[in-house]
Design a protein around this motif. Structure first.
Motif, PDB file in Angstrom:
ATOM      1  N   THR A 149    -100.344-102.806  -7.043  1.00 37.16           N
ATOM      2  CA  THR A 149    -100.393-102.668  -8.502  1.00 37.16           C
ATOM      3  C   THR A 149    -100.065-101.258  -8.930  1.00 37.16           C
ATOM      4  N   SER A 150    -100.234-100.288  -8.028  1.00 35.17           N
ATOM      5  CA  SER A 150     -99.916 -98.891  -8.338  1.00 35.17           C
ATOM      6  C   SER A 150     -99.361 -98.220  -7.097  1.00 35.17           C
ATOM      7  N   ILE A 151     -98.415 -97.316  -7.286  1.00 37.91           N
ATOM      8  CA  ILE A 151     -97.832 -96.582  -6.155  1.00 37.91           C
ATOM      9  C   ILE A 151     -98.116 -95.096  -6.251  1.00 37.91           C
ATOM     10  N   GLY A 152     -99.039 -94.698  -7.130  1.00 32.93           N
ATOM     11  CA  GLY A 152     -99.472 -93.304  -7.185  1.00 32.93           C
ATOM     12  C   GLY A 152     -98.432 -92.378  -7.804  1.00 32.93           C
ATOM     13  N   GLU A 153     -98.474 -91.117  -7.376  1.00 31.96           N
ATOM     14  CA  GLU A 153     -97.567 -90.111  -7.934  1.00 31.96           C
ATOM     15  C   GLU A 153     -96.166 -90.276  -7.357  1.00 31.96           C
ATOM     16  N   VAL A 154     -95.176 -90.181  -8.245  1.00 31.30           N
ATOM     17  CA  VAL A 154     -93.792 -90.403  -7.833  1.00 31.30           C
ATOM     18  C   VAL A 154     -92.899 -89.267  -8.328  1.00 31.30           C
ATOM     19  N   SER A 155     -92.370 -88.497  -7.390  1.00 33.13           N
ATOM     20  CA  SER A 155     -91.300 -87.548  -7.696  1.00 33.13           C
ATOM     21  C   SER A 155     -89.947 -88.157  -7.364  1.00 33.13           C
ATOM     22  N   LEU A 167     -85.299 -98.174 -14.627  1.00 33.10           N
ATOM     23  CA  LEU A 167     -85.979 -97.277 -15.562  1.00 33.10           C
ATOM     24  C   LEU A 167     -86.042 -95.853 -15.020  1.00 33.10           C
ATOM     25  N   PHE A 168     -86.202 -95.717 -13.700  1.00 33.30           N
ATOM     26  CA  PHE A 168     -86.240 -94.376 -13.100  1.00 33.30           C
ATOM     27  C   PHE A 168     -84.897 -93.675 -13.282  1.00 33.30           C
ATOM     28  N   VAL A 169     -83.815 -94.396 -13.011  1.00 27.86           N
ATOM     29  CA  VAL A 169     -82.478 -93.804 -13.149  1.00 27.86           C
ATOM     30  C   VAL A 169     -82.205 -93.430 -14.607  1.00 27.86           C
ATOM     31  N   LYS A 170     -82.597 -94.288 -15.532  1.00 28.34           N
ATOM     32  CA  LYS A 170     -82.419 -93.978 -16.955  1.00 28.34           C
ATOM     33  C   LYS A 170     -83.173 -92.712 -17.339  1.00 28.34           C
ATOM     34  N   SER A 223     -89.911 -91.574 -19.266  1.00 22.88           N
ATOM     35  CA  SER A 223     -90.888 -91.346 -18.207  1.00 22.88           C
ATOM     36  C   SER A 223     -92.103 -92.246 -18.386  1.00 22.88           C
ATOM     37  N   GLU A 224     -92.569 -92.350 -19.616  1.00 22.06           N
ATOM     38  CA  GLU A 224     -93.728 -93.204 -19.907  1.00 22.06           C
ATOM     39  C   GLU A 224     -93.409 -94.668 -19.606  1.00 22.06           C
ATOM     40  N   ALA A 225     -92.200 -95.097 -19.980  1.00 21.00           N
ATOM     41  CA  ALA A 225     -91.803 -96.484 -19.724  1.00 21.00           C
ATOM     42  C   ALA A 225     -91.729 -96.755 -18.223  1.00 21.00           C
ATOM     43  N   PHE A 226     -91.182 -95.812 -17.471  1.00 23.02           N
ATOM     44  CA  PHE A 226     -91.104 -95.963 -16.010  1.00 23.02           C
ATOM     45  C   PHE A 226     -92.491 -96.071 -15.398  1.00 23.02           C
ATOM     46  N   PRO A 262     -94.777-101.891 -10.276  1.00 26.40           N
ATOM     47  CA  PRO A 262     -96.117-101.335 -10.090  1.00 26.40           C
ATOM     48  C   PRO A 262     -96.243 -99.984 -10.783  1.00 26.40           C
ATOM     49  N   THR A 263     -97.379 -99.740 -11.409  1.00 23.00           N
ATOM     50  CA  THR A 263     -97.553 -98.525 -12.190  1.00 23.00           C
ATOM     51  C   THR A 263     -97.504 -97.287 -11.292  1.00 23.00           C
ATOM     52  N   SER A 264     -97.223 -96.153 -11.921  1.00 22.89           N
ATOM     53  CA  SER A 264     -97.104 -94.897 -11.179  1.00 22.89           C
ATOM     54  C   SER A 264     -97.543 -93.748 -12.076  1.00 22.89           C
ATOM     55  N   ARG A 265     -97.586 -92.562 -11.509  1.00 23.42           N
ATOM     56  CA  ARG A 265     -97.945 -91.366 -12.268  1.00 23.42           C
ATOM     57  C   ARG A 265     -96.917 -90.286 -12.000  1.00 23.42           C
ATOM     58  N   THR A 266     -96.650 -89.471 -13.016  1.00 22.31           N
ATOM     59  CA  THR A 266     -95.785 -88.312 -12.835  1.00 22.31           C
ATOM     60  C   THR A 266     -96.638 -87.156 -12.318  1.00 22.31           C
ATOM     61  N   PRO A 267     -96.255 -86.549 -11.202  1.00 27.53           N
ATOM     62  CA  PRO A 267     -97.046 -85.436 -10.679  1.00 27.53           C
ATOM     63  C   PRO A 267     -96.903 -84.199 -11.566  1.00 27.53           C
ATOM     64  N   PRO A 268     -97.725 -83.179 -11.357  1.00 23.15           N
ATOM     65  CA  PRO A 268     -97.586 -81.938 -12.133  1.00 23.15           C
ATOM     66  C   PRO A 268     -96.152 -81.420 -12.075  1.00 23.15           C
ATOM     67  N   LEU A 269     -95.648 -80.971 -13.202  1.00 19.96           N
ATOM     68  CA  LEU A 269     -94.263 -80.522 -13.274  1.00 19.96           C
ATOM     69  C   LEU A 269     -94.038 -79.273 -12.430  1.00 19.96           C
ATOM     70  N   PHE A 270     -92.835 -79.170 -11.887  1.00 15.49           N
ATOM     71  CA  PHE A 270     -92.427 -77.964 -11.167  1.00 15.49           C
ATOM     72  C   PHE A 270     -90.916 -77.834 -11.328  1.00 15.49           C
ATOM     73  N   GLY A 271     -90.377 -76.699 -10.950  1.00 16.12           N
ATOM     74  CA  GLY A 271     -88.930 -76.529 -10.920  1.00 16.12           C
ATOM     75  C   GLY A 271     -88.277 -76.668 -12.286  1.00 16.12           C
ATOM     76  N   THR A 272     -87.190 -77.426 -12.317  1.00 14.73           N
ATOM     77  CA  THR A 272     -86.352 -77.536 -13.515  1.00 14.73           C
ATOM     78  C   THR A 272     -87.139 -77.970 -14.743  1.00 14.73           C
ATOM     79  N   MET A 273     -87.862 -79.083 -14.648  1.00 21.16           N
ATOM     80  CA  MET A 273     -88.501 -79.629 -15.843  1.00 21.16           C
ATOM     81  C   MET A 273     -89.720 -78.824 -16.278  1.00 21.16           C
ATOM     82  N   LYS A 274     -90.393 -78.160 -15.374  1.00 19.41           N
ATOM     83  CA  LYS A 274     -91.501 -77.295 -15.787  1.00 19.41           C
ATOM     84  C   LYS A 274     -90.970 -76.176 -16.679  1.00 19.41           C
ATOM     85  N   TYR A 275     -89.845 -75.603 -16.267  1.00 19.80           N
ATOM     86  CA  TYR A 275     -89.227 -74.522 -17.040  1.00 19.80           C
ATOM     87  C   TYR A 275     -88.696 -75.033 -18.375  1.00 19.80           C
TER      88      TYR A 275
END
Length: 404
Positions: free
Chosen positions: A19-25, A280-283, A331-334, A339-352
């Motif tokens: 039902t969930s796959i945890g954090e996904v980068s 949805l991830f690719v989008k 990101s929210e839709a993905f 199975p549901t997932s979570r976005t891990p803490p931002l780093f790199g490109t998107m954090k900046y």
């Protein structure tokens, strides 16, 4: 020769979908899992006993390891509950492949004797089976690539704390290592498309599960390259030597990879949870890449000395801001899709860029609002420059089969 058989999805739950796959980068659409095979019954005494025993032992090892966690291997763990690792399973596949290819030697009829069965993830059919060695080779290469993508996800999940602040980070060592892993995964997938798919007739290719469709394989290859460029861009952002032009080129490369990945998935029947989540991830990543590309394009345009260049810079930055807002929704839709997932803490490109895009867009629009109305700015919205794709998959060739 080489006929397919598919088994409809079992409502009894043979395909254990979490039902969930945890954090996904790095999203991996689900690992295809092999079912046991009886080599001795299929080939009888047509192969040396030692070769049959070796094939049986190698594949049994793979089946046991791959099934330890059911049809998927949890991507936020380095080890399964039985202690094996992704690298162990990958090595088992590497050891198996050259022995497996012995069945193709000199066009041997044995390549059509063994009935190979694999559990699908993206396809609506529970299992797909084929009496064709190339179906097994294709499935092995796909699993090898997915294990590399799973390993990249582990490398890119922020761990621990840094500089005395309560912010997890991804080390530079892990970032660099992930690029190598992405290129290796892309190499396996490119080999599958170029060297293995041509072994199937047109009718057989139409019967392949969607997991192994050419569009999915190409999309996964492009995804690996796109995520590799994303890491390169993040490292360029951290470097004082990287110019705006370098950052814009990397961002535009990333856009092209994700756009091509999206194009390859567009017309495929990805109807179930894994497949739709993949789309949805690719989008999401495509829109995110466009935000980065428009942002750096806007900064370069703003260096111009004309009223027009400043107006175009504002338009580019506003386009970046719109893409950035859209990427958050994507990101929210993905993450909400099963199975549901979570976005891990931002780093790199998107954090900046999360910090810079809203701030710089607001600032430039305020400074230039007397030069151009919003409508006029959007009329002059610049197109992104077209750069050649630079990151290439590692070259991977199927092991050679020695003639006797």
């Amino acid at each position: 020769m080489g006929c397919f058989a598919s088994t409809p999805k079992d409502t009894g739950g043979n395909r254990r979908k979490p039902t969930s796959i945890g954090e996904v980068s790095v999203y991996v659409p689900g690992l295809r899992i092999p079912r046991p095979v009886e080599f001795s019954q299929a080939v009888g005494d047509q192969l040396p006993k030692t070769l049959v025993e070796r094939l049986t032992a190698l594949r049994t090892r793979i089946v046991v390891m791959a099934n330890q966690e059911g049809p998927t291997i949890t991507r936020t763990r380095r080890k399964t509950q039985h202690g094996s690792t992704l690298s162990d399973l990958h090595q088992a596949l590497v050891d198996y492949l050259p022995v497996l290819l012995e069945l193709t030697k000199d066009g041997s009829h044995l390549q059509f004797k063994v009935h190979f069965i694999w559990v699908n993830q993206e396809d609506e059919e529970e299992e797909t089976a084929m009496s064709n060695i190339w179906y097994e080779v294709l499935s092995v290469l796909h699993l090898m690539a997915m294990l590399q993508m799973s390993q990249a996800n582990l490398l890119l999940l922020p761990r621990g704390f840094s500089d005395g602040h309560n912010h997890p980070k991804v080390s530079e060592e892990n970032r660099r290592a992930s690029i190598d892993v992405f290129l290796k995964a892309a190499g396996y997938l490119e080999c599958a498309v170029k060297n293995v798919l041509p072994q199937f007739s047109a009718e057989q290719r139409r019967s392949l599960p969607v997991d192994l469709a050419e569009g999915v394989l190409r999309a996964l290859c492009l995804q690996a390259l796109g995520q590799g460029v994303d890491i390169q861009l993040g490292m360029a952002i951290d470097s004082s030597k990287a110019t705006l032009a370098v950052k814009r080129r990397l961002a535009c490369e990333m856009v092209k990879y994700w756009q091509q990945a999206q194009d390859n998935l567009m017309n495929l029947p990805l109807a179930n949870g894994w497949g739709e989540k993949h789309r949805l991830f690719v989008k999401w990543k495509y829109v995110e890449a466009k935000a980065a590309a428009y942002y750096y394009h806007g900064l370069i345009l703003d260096e111009g000395n004309t009223e027009k260049s400043h107006g175009m810079a504002v338009a580019a930055l506003q386009a970046a801001d719109e893409c950035f807002k859209e990427s958050k929704k994507a990101s929210e839709a993905f993450n909400a899709s099963s199975p549901t997932s979570r976005t891990p803490p931002l780093f790199g490109t998107m954090k900046y860029l999360t910090e810079k895009i809203p701030k710089d867009t607001s600032s430039k629009v305020r400074i230039n609002r007397d030069l151009y109305s919003y409508e006029k700015i959007m009329e002059t919205a610049p197109t992104l420059p077209d750069f050649a794709l630079a990151l290439k998959p590692d070259e991977y060739q199927l092991p050679l089969v020695e003639s006797t």
